[in-house]
Design an enzyme around this catalytic site. Structure first.
Site, mmCIF file in Angstrom:
data_model
loop_
_atom_site.group_PDB
_atom_site.id
_atom_site.type_symbol
_atom_site.label_atom_id
_atom_site.label_comp_id
_atom_site.label_asym_id
_atom_site.label_seq_id
_atom_site.Cartn_x
_atom_site.Cartn_y
_atom_site.Cartn_z
ATOM 1 N N GLY A 1 51.924 -12.816 5.457
ATOM 2 C CA GLY A 1 50.996 -13.134 6.554
ATOM 3 C C GLY A 1 50.675 -14.625 6.604
ATOM 4 O O GLY A 1 50.631 -15.218 7.669
ATOM 5 N N VAL B 1 48.748 -18.292 6.424
ATOM 6 C CA VAL B 1 47.536 -18.788 7.087
ATOM 7 C C VAL B 1 47.346 -18.082 8.426
ATOM 8 O O VAL B 1 46.247 -17.653 8.777
ATOM 9 C CB VAL B 1 47.633 -20.320 7.291
ATOM 10 C CG1 VAL B 1 46.552 -20.823 8.236
ATOM 11 C CG2 VAL B 1 47.546 -21.022 5.949
ATOM 12 N N CYS B 2 48.436 -17.960 9.174
ATOM 13 C CA CYS B 2 48.329 -17.447 10.544
ATOM 14 C C CYS B 2 47.648 -16.079 10.573
ATOM 15 O O CYS B 2 46.728 -15.859 11.351
ATOM 16 C CB CYS B 2 49.720 -17.373 11.152
ATOM 17 S SG CYS B 2 49.742 -16.708 12.802
ATOM 18 N N GLY C 1 39.576 -30.817 18.413
ATOM 19 C CA GLY C 1 40.966 -30.381 18.577
ATOM 20 C C GLY C 1 41.014 -28.870 18.742
ATOM 21 O O GLY C 1 40.037 -28.234 19.158
ATOM 22 N N GLU D 1 33.787 -35.964 18.359
ATOM 23 C CA GLU D 1 35.223 -36.271 18.374
ATOM 24 C C GLU D 1 35.380 -37.784 18.309
ATOM 25 O O GLU D 1 34.745 -38.504 19.075
ATOM 26 C CB GLU D 1 35.841 -35.677 19.652
ATOM 27 C CG GLU D 1 37.191 -36.229 20.071
ATOM 28 C CD GLU D 1 38.300 -36.036 19.032
ATOM 29 O OE1 GLU D 1 38.429 -34.946 18.459
ATOM 30 O OE2 GLU D 1 39.036 -37.019 18.797
ATOM 31 N N ARG E 1 45.184 -30.791 9.746
ATOM 32 C CA ARG E 1 45.681 -30.074 8.566
ATOM 33 C C ARG E 1 46.713 -30.926 7.835
ATOM 34 O O ARG E 1 47.377 -31.767 8.443
ATOM 35 C CB ARG E 1 46.298 -28.724 8.990
ATOM 36 C CG ARG E 1 45.235 -27.790 9.565
ATOM 37 C CD ARG E 1 45.813 -26.447 9.952
ATOM 38 N NE ARG E 1 46.344 -25.687 8.846
ATOM 39 C CZ ARG E 1 45.619 -24.942 8.005
ATOM 40 N NH1 ARG E 1 44.309 -24.882 8.159
ATOM 41 N NH2 ARG E 1 46.189 -24.250 7.041
ATOM 42 N N ALA F 1 52.619 -21.485 14.693
ATOM 43 C CA ALA F 1 53.276 -20.338 14.073
ATOM 44 C C ALA F 1 54.659 -20.072 14.666
ATOM 45 O O ALA F 1 55.626 -19.832 13.947
ATOM 46 C CB ALA F 1 52.388 -19.105 14.245
ATOM 47 N N HIS G 1 52.132 -10.422 43.684
ATOM 48 C CA HIS G 1 50.863 -10.813 44.310
ATOM 49 C C HIS G 1 49.834 -9.704 44.124
ATOM 50 O O HIS G 1 50.183 -8.530 44.238
ATOM 51 C CB HIS G 1 51.076 -11.049 45.803
ATOM 52 C CG HIS G 1 49.825 -11.433 46.519
ATOM 53 N ND1 HIS G 1 49.248 -12.676 46.384
ATOM 54 C CD2 HIS G 1 49.024 -10.717 47.351
ATOM 55 C CE1 HIS G 1 48.148 -12.716 47.124
ATOM 56 N NE2 HIS G 1 47.981 -11.542 47.710
#
Ligand code: FAD
Ligand code: NAD
Length: 477
Positions: free
Chosen positions: A40, A42-43, A184, A205, A277, A325, A449
């Site tokens: 799995g 980090v994701c 971010g 930021e 990161r 990912a 549509h």
């Protein structure tokens, strides 16, 4: 544990497990090493998946609050944090458990432990809970060790009130006030979650705008919403000091974001640091191989994702940006095909990026900002969502779809979308860019549509000055 294997993958995130599964599907003998009980990375455990589960809840809360405008009024939501956490954990366990099963079905040797290199053909693996390392020799290794949160330079404070993305995803509580450092992906996504849950969120930021690098016309639409959900958005501002005080963390700011006469120090119940990161390239024993790490800490690879050591490949966050990912998984497949002897290269025209805020922001291929930097001549065709029937039915006209086109060939070079569901819509843009579609292809493709996908088709019509729902007077001859 076997003593040798054809392929060993170090790290079981979306890069590592995708590579291991594909290698096994191609008939290779595969081992996969990771400290977690199941694949799995980090994701799945502390990134994409838990954050999206929480963002779904945030969307529901925001919609319910807005429903008042349509004559449907709900009371103030009662939030059961333990139950919310349990939902998120259930999703994570279901997915990672499923990957464990898929790994078993493919007869992959899953080793719960940490790997280091003895040499370019041998790993030393310390299993979880054991102190003695075991060795595993391999024909090929794939390093997929991912990345970890960066910390704020100069800030040494240790406090449970100071969170990174991992601890923030645990939702310890809903703080009265939250400072998000870094506007971010993570700051805006998790800021959206906490704001929807009821926290007063301030975003700081250091650059002049949120999501630096993304096109400003798209970001401006998102920024309006972020400003309305936040206490304040402080741009061009840095955190220079933090200290624990009785009721929170006292933060000192420096920059243009605060009015000149405002106090430079403010206290928050919690602070989330989301300033980027760093790659996990300090794999033990890597210096016993010829693998090279660049000045930014990324492992250097060739187009097939092979390192300077021919038996060792590297993929995912540990080899460079974008740290996403789907990019990691695709690199994994390229590395495996190269190990299988095919001539391959990781050379995508478009890696989609999606910020899962409200509204979502997504782009792929060439951005307008990059075209300007490269001094490349492009035509921009924009379709405002105020002209979309579907957007109006959703009461969400705060969106825009734009195509970045080559003026001579009319080829679609990039697509940018801001608006609810942009993350799903961008897939069509990726296909258009990768397939070399031109504006006529997109214009002539009949879209259903009423859907938001029509905004992509109508952007192509804008390119020709003939969008059904945007009137542009003819220029006089
Ligand atoms: P990782 O997923 O980082 O996995 C690396 C694994 O290697 C880890 O399990 C680690 O424990 C293990 N490892 C490290 N060293 C060793 C060793 N020596 N031995 C054995 N194992 C080791 N990306 C998206 O595309 N979409 C999103 O919506 C998204 N949301 C995110 C939200 C958050 C909060 C965060 C933090 C990230 C998000 N990302 C998202 C980024 C995404 O998680 C990463 O790009 C992706 O996980 C990278 O995959 P990877 O396989 O390179 O490594
Ligand atoms: P980021 O690079 O997206 O954003 C970090 C922000 O912090 C930048 O805007 C930067 O200018 C700012 N910053 C840096 N130092 C600062 C300081 N001292 N003070 C104030 N601001 C500062 O990084 P992130 O949000 O931590 O996310 C890391 C990576 O994880 C992303 O780049 C992305 O690759 C991945 N991710 C992807 C998704 C997604 O795909 N939806 C979601 C979350 C994370």
């Amino acid at each position: 544990m076997p003593q040798s294997t054809q392929v060993v993958v170090i790290g079981a995130g979306p890069g590592g497990y995708a590579a291991a599964f594909y290698a096994a599907d191609l008939g290779m003998q595969v081992a996969l090493v990771d400290p977690a009980v199941n694949p799995g990375g980090v994701c799945l455990y502390r990134g994409c998946i838990p954050s999206k589960a929480l963002l779904h809840v945030a969307d529901v809360l925001n919609e319910a609050r807005h429903a008042d405008a349509w004559g449907v009024t709900f009371g103030e939501p009662r939030i059961d944090i333990a139950k919310l956490r349990a939902f998120k954990t259930k999703v994570v366990n279901q997915l990672t458990g499923g990957l464990g099963q898929l790994s078993k079905q493919r007869k992959i040797t899953y080793i719960q432990g940490t790997a280091g290199f003895r040499d370019a053909r041998t790993l030393e693996i310390t299993r979880e809970g054991q102190s003695q390392a075991e060795t595993l020799t391999f024909e090929h290794a794939i390093i997929a060790t991912g990345s970890r949160p960066s910390t704020l330079p100069g800030v040494t404070l240790q406090s449970p009130r100071l969170m990174d993305s991992t601890s923030a995803l645990d939702v310890p509580d809903v703080p009265g006030s939250l400072l998000v450092v870094g506007g971010g992906y993570i700051g805006l996504e998790l800021g959206t979650v906490y704001a929807a849950l009821g926290a007063k969120v301030t975003v700081v930021e250091m650059t002049a705008g949120l999501l630096p690098g993304a096109d400003r016309d798209l970001v401006n639409i998102l920024a309006k919403r972020i400003e309305s959900m936040s206490e304040a958005v402080l741009l061009n501002t840095k955190v220079v000091a933090m200290k624990e005080v009785k009721d929170g963390i006292a933060v000192t700011f420096d920059g243009e974001g605060l009015p000149a006469d405002a106090a430079k120090e403010r206290t928050f119940d919690r602070v989330l640091v989301s300033v980027g990161r760093r790659p996990n390239s300090a794999v033990p024993g890597l210096d016993r191989t010829r693998v090279k790490v660049n000045a930014r800490g990324f492992i250097e690879v060739d187009p097939a994702r092979r390192t300077a050591e021919p038996s060792i490949y590297a993929i995912g966050d540990v080899v460079g940006e974008p740290m996403l990912a789907h990019k990691a998984s695709h690199e994994g497949r390229v590395a495996v095909e190269s190990i299988a002897g095919e001539r391959v290269a990781f050379e995508p025209l478009a890696i989609p990026a999606v910020v899962f805020t409200d509204p979502e922001l997504a782009w792929c291929g060439l951005t307008e900002t990059d075209a300007q930097k490269q001094k490349r001549e492009v035509v921009i065709a924009r379709f405002p969502w105020a002209a979309s029937g579907r957007a109006l039915t959703l009461d969400r006209t705060d969106g825009m779809t734009k195509l970045v086109l080559d003026p001579k060939t009319e080829r679609v070079l990039g697509v940018g979308i801001v608006g609810p569901g942009a993350g799903e819509l961008i897939a069509e843009g990726v296909l258009a860019v990768e397939m070399g579609a031109n504006a006529t292809d997109v214009r002539m493709t009949i879209h259903p549509h009423p859907t938001l996908s029509e905004t992509i088709m109508e952007s192509a019509e804008v390119f020709f000055g003939q969008a059904t729902h945007v009137y542009r007077p003819r220029k006089k001859a």
